[in-house]
Design a protein around this motif. Structure first.
Motif, PDB file in Angstrom:
ATOM      1  N   SER A   1       5.343 -19.279  -5.958  1.00 49.75           N
ATOM      2  CA  SER A   1       3.895 -19.085  -6.088  1.00 49.75           C
ATOM      3  C   SER A   1       3.614 -17.600  -5.896  1.00 49.75           C
ATOM      4  O   SER A   1       4.476 -16.842  -5.446  1.00 49.75           O
ATOM      5  N   VAL A   2       2.419 -17.182  -6.257  1.00 51.27           N
ATOM      6  CA  VAL A   2       2.064 -15.765  -6.168  1.00 51.27           C
ATOM      7  C   VAL A   2       0.913 -15.603  -5.200  1.00 51.27           C
ATOM      8  O   VAL A   2      -0.099 -16.306  -5.295  1.00 51.27           O
ATOM      9  N   ARG A   3       1.057 -14.668  -4.286  1.00 52.35           N
ATOM     10  CA  ARG A   3       0.021 -14.416  -3.285  1.00 52.35           C
ATOM     11  C   ARG A   3      -1.091 -13.556  -3.875  1.00 52.35           C
ATOM     12  O   ARG A   3      -0.927 -12.921  -4.927  1.00 52.35           O
ATOM     13  N   LEU A   4      -2.195 -13.499  -3.170  1.00 51.41           N
ATOM     14  CA  LEU A   4      -3.295 -12.602  -3.514  1.00 51.41           C
ATOM     15  C   LEU A   4      -2.819 -11.170  -3.278  1.00 51.41           C
ATOM     16  O   LEU A   4      -2.334 -10.837  -2.199  1.00 51.41           O
ATOM     17  N   VAL A   5      -2.918 -10.335  -4.303  1.00 49.74           N
ATOM     18  CA  VAL A   5      -2.539  -8.933  -4.160  1.00 49.74           C
ATOM     19  C   VAL A   5      -3.806  -8.085  -4.079  1.00 49.74           C
ATOM     20  O   VAL A   5      -4.881  -8.507  -4.513  1.00 49.74           O
ATOM     21  N   SER A   6      -3.676  -6.897  -3.547  1.00 50.08           N
ATOM     22  CA  SER A   6      -4.839  -6.033  -3.376  1.00 50.08           C
ATOM     23  C   SER A   6      -5.221  -5.361  -4.694  1.00 50.08           C
ATOM     24  O   SER A   6      -4.389  -5.191  -5.589  1.00 50.08           O
ATOM     25  N   GLU A   7      -6.463  -4.971  -4.784  1.00 49.61           N
ATOM     26  CA  GLU A   7      -6.919  -4.203  -5.949  1.00 49.61           C
ATOM     27  C   GLU A   7      -6.120  -2.911  -6.060  1.00 49.61           C
ATOM     28  O   GLU A   7      -5.848  -2.422  -7.147  1.00 49.61           O
ATOM     29  N   ARG A   8      -5.715  -2.387  -4.933  1.00 54.89           N
ATOM     30  CA  ARG A   8      -4.926  -1.153  -4.872  1.00 54.89           C
ATOM     31  C   ARG A   8      -3.570  -1.331  -5.567  1.00 54.89           C
ATOM     32  O   ARG A   8      -3.109  -0.462  -6.298  1.00 54.89           O
ATOM     33  N   GLU A   9      -2.926  -2.479  -5.320  1.00 50.56           N
ATOM     34  CA  GLU A   9      -1.640  -2.766  -5.949  1.00 50.56           C
ATOM     35  C   GLU A   9      -1.811  -2.953  -7.463  1.00 50.56           C
ATOM     36  O   GLU A   9      -1.011  -2.441  -8.251  1.00 50.56           O
TER      37      GLU A   9
ATOM     38  N   ILE B   1      -1.434  -0.748 -13.166  1.00 51.74           N
ATOM     39  CA  ILE B   1      -2.171  -0.371 -14.383  1.00 51.74           C
ATOM     40  C   ILE B   1      -2.023   1.131 -14.639  1.00 51.74           C
ATOM     41  O   ILE B   1      -1.774   1.557 -15.772  1.00 51.74           O
ATOM     42  N   ASN B   2      -2.158   1.928 -13.597  1.00 49.72           N
ATOM     43  CA  ASN B   2      -2.016   3.377 -13.759  1.00 49.72           C
ATOM     44  C   ASN B   2      -0.616   3.776 -14.210  1.00 49.72           C
ATOM     45  O   ASN B   2      -0.451   4.769 -14.918  1.00 49.72           O
ATOM     46  N   ALA B   3       0.383   2.994 -13.817  1.00 48.27           N
ATOM     47  CA  ALA B   3       1.755   3.285 -14.263  1.00 48.27           C
ATOM     48  C   ALA B   3       1.842   3.226 -15.786  1.00 48.27           C
ATOM     49  O   ALA B   3       2.492   4.071 -16.407  1.00 48.27           O
ATOM     50  N   THR B   4       1.162   2.257 -16.395  1.00 43.58           N
ATOM     51  CA  THR B   4       1.196   2.156 -17.857  1.00 43.58           C
ATOM     52  C   THR B   4       0.484   3.326 -18.509  1.00 43.58           C
ATOM     53  O   THR B   4       0.939   3.840 -19.527  1.00 43.58           O
ATOM     54  N   LEU B   5      -0.609   3.748 -17.916  1.00 49.92           N
ATOM     55  CA  LEU B   5      -1.409   4.824 -18.508  1.00 49.92           C
ATOM     56  C   LEU B   5      -0.741   6.189 -18.344  1.00 49.92           C
ATOM     57  O   LEU B   5      -0.887   7.056 -19.202  1.00 49.92           O
ATOM     58  N   SER B   6       0.006   6.363 -17.272  1.00 47.75           N
ATOM     59  CA  SER B   6       0.685   7.639 -17.024  1.00 47.75           C
ATOM     60  C   SER B   6       2.015   7.757 -17.757  1.00 47.75           C
ATOM     61  O   SER B   6       2.536   8.857 -17.918  1.00 47.75           O
ATOM     62  N   ASN B   7       2.559   6.628 -18.178  1.00 47.13           N
ATOM     63  CA  ASN B   7       3.887   6.618 -18.796  1.00 47.13           C
ATOM     64  C   ASN B   7       3.914   5.742 -20.045  1.00 47.13           C
ATOM     65  O   ASN B   7       4.753   4.840 -20.167  1.00 47.13           O
ATOM     66  N   PRO B   8       3.017   5.985 -20.983  1.00 46.05           N
ATOM     67  CA  PRO B   8       2.891   5.075 -22.132  1.00 46.05           C
ATOM     68  C   PRO B   8       4.109   5.032 -23.042  1.00 46.05           C
ATOM     69  O   PRO B   8       4.279   4.062 -23.778  1.00 46.05           O
ATOM     70  N   ASN B   9       4.968   6.048 -22.991  1.00 47.31           N
ATOM     71  CA  ASN B   9       6.140   6.078 -23.866  1.00 47.31           C
ATOM     72  C   ASN B   9       7.419   5.617 -23.189  1.00 47.31           C
ATOM     73  O   ASN B   9       8.468   5.581 -23.830  1.00 47.31           O
TER      74      ASN B   9
ATOM     75  N   LEU C   1       6.326  -4.259  -6.118  1.00 46.79           N
ATOM     76  CA  LEU C   1       5.040  -4.946  -5.976  1.00 46.79           C
ATOM     77  C   LEU C   1       5.104  -6.367  -6.523  1.00 46.79           C
ATOM     78  O   LEU C   1       4.538  -7.293  -5.936  1.00 46.79           O
ATOM     79  N   CYS C   2       5.806  -6.546  -7.627  1.00 45.11           N
ATOM     80  CA  CYS C   2       5.982  -7.889  -8.188  1.00 45.11           C
ATOM     81  C   CYS C   2       6.768  -8.774  -7.222  1.00 45.11           C
ATOM     82  O   CYS C   2       6.383  -9.922  -6.967  1.00 45.11           O
ATOM     83  N   ASN C   3       7.855  -8.247  -6.671  1.00 46.90           N
ATOM     84  CA  ASN C   3       8.671  -9.029  -5.734  1.00 46.90           C
ATOM     85  C   ASN C   3       7.919  -9.372  -4.457  1.00 46.90           C
ATOM     86  O   ASN C   3       8.096 -10.458  -3.906  1.00 46.90           O
ATOM     87  N   LEU C   4       7.081  -8.459  -3.996  1.00 46.55           N
ATOM     88  CA  LEU C   4       6.276  -8.751  -2.810  1.00 46.55           C
ATOM     89  C   LEU C   4       5.222  -9.823  -3.102  1.00 46.55           C
ATOM     90  O   LEU C   4       4.854 -10.588  -2.222  1.00 46.55           O
TER      91      LEU C   4
ATOM     92  N   SER D   1       0.819  -1.214   0.000  1.00 41.98           N
ATOM     93  CA  SER D   1       0.000   0.000   0.000  1.00 41.98           C
ATOM     94  C   SER D   1       0.852   1.263   0.000  1.00 41.98           C
ATOM     95  O   SER D   1       0.529   2.248  -0.663  1.00 41.98           O
ATOM     96  N   ILE D   2       1.952   1.225   0.726  1.00 39.49           N
ATOM     97  CA  ILE D   2       2.858   2.372   0.778  1.00 39.49           C
ATOM     98  C   ILE D   2       3.450   2.624  -0.603  1.00 39.49           C
ATOM     99  O   ILE D   2       3.503   3.771  -1.078  1.00 39.49           O
ATOM    100  N   VAL D   3       3.865   1.562  -1.272  1.00 40.67           N
ATOM    101  CA  VAL D   3       4.438   1.691  -2.613  1.00 40.67           C
ATOM    102  C   VAL D   3       3.378   2.206  -3.584  1.00 40.67           C
ATOM    103  O   VAL D   3       3.630   3.117  -4.379  1.00 40.67           O
ATOM    104  N   ALA D   4       2.176   1.637  -3.525  1.00 30.62           N
ATOM    105  CA  ALA D   4       1.094   2.081  -4.410  1.00 30.62           C
ATOM    106  C   ALA D   4       0.768   3.555  -4.179  1.00 30.62           C
ATOM    107  O   ALA D   4       0.540   4.303  -5.135  1.00 30.62           O
ATOM    108  N   ASP D   5       0.756   3.984  -2.929  1.00 25.58           N
ATOM    109  CA  ASP D   5       0.500   5.398  -2.618  1.00 25.58           C
ATOM    110  C   ASP D   5       1.588   6.297  -3.202  1.00 25.58           C
ATOM    111  O   ASP D   5       1.298   7.361  -3.752  1.00 25.58           O
TER     112      ASP D   5
END
Length: 132
Positions: A49-57, A62-70, A39-42, A16-20
């Motif tokens: 195996s991969v744990r359940l991640v939050s919708e926030r993460e 997803i927002n990173a791709t939209l804010s930095n498409p180039n 976030l991937c490493n966490l 959550s801290i990283v996402a914020d």
């Protein structure tokens, strides 16, 4: 990370801290790409195996791709993180239900087909294959 260190970081709300932080600095490519990596490493457990991640993460990546498409670095990191998240059936519903996922994957593929084309195809395949 070892299992103890990872568990400690998760319990302290590091995701959550990283996402914020990613939300506060949407156009800073370093924060976005490093945030996706953290976030991937966490999400990936010691046994791979991969744990359940939050919708926030998921939303932050997803927002990173939209804010930095180039930014190839951000797009590669974000798509790799989404691929990681999507490797667990537990995360598929949250990824699929994000209203921006389709746009983010299409934009990533269009702008960086060589770098993330395979990741995007695998993610889309997982989203289609697994039913909620």
């Amino acid at each position: 990370l070892d299992a103890v260190g990872q568990s400690t970081l998760i319990l302290k709300g590091t995701g959550s801290i990283v996402a914020d932080s990613m939300d506060r600095h949407p156009n800073n490519a370093t924060i976005q790409s490093e945030g996706c990596a953290i976030l991937c490493n966490l999400a990936r457990n010691v046994d791979q195996s991969v744990r359940l991640v939050s919708e926030r993460e998921i939303e932050a990546v997803i927002n990173a791709t939209l804010s930095n498409p180039n930014s190839s670095g951000v797009i590669e990191g974000a798509c790799f993180a989404l691929l990681c998240f999507a490797s667990s059936n537990d995360n598929i519903g949250s990824i699929r239900n994000n209203p921006q996922i389709q746009r983010a994957l299409e934009l990533s593929f269009r702008n960086h087909p060589e770098a993330v084309g395979e990741y995007v195809q695998i993610i889309l395949g997982r989203l289609r294959k697994i039913t909620a």
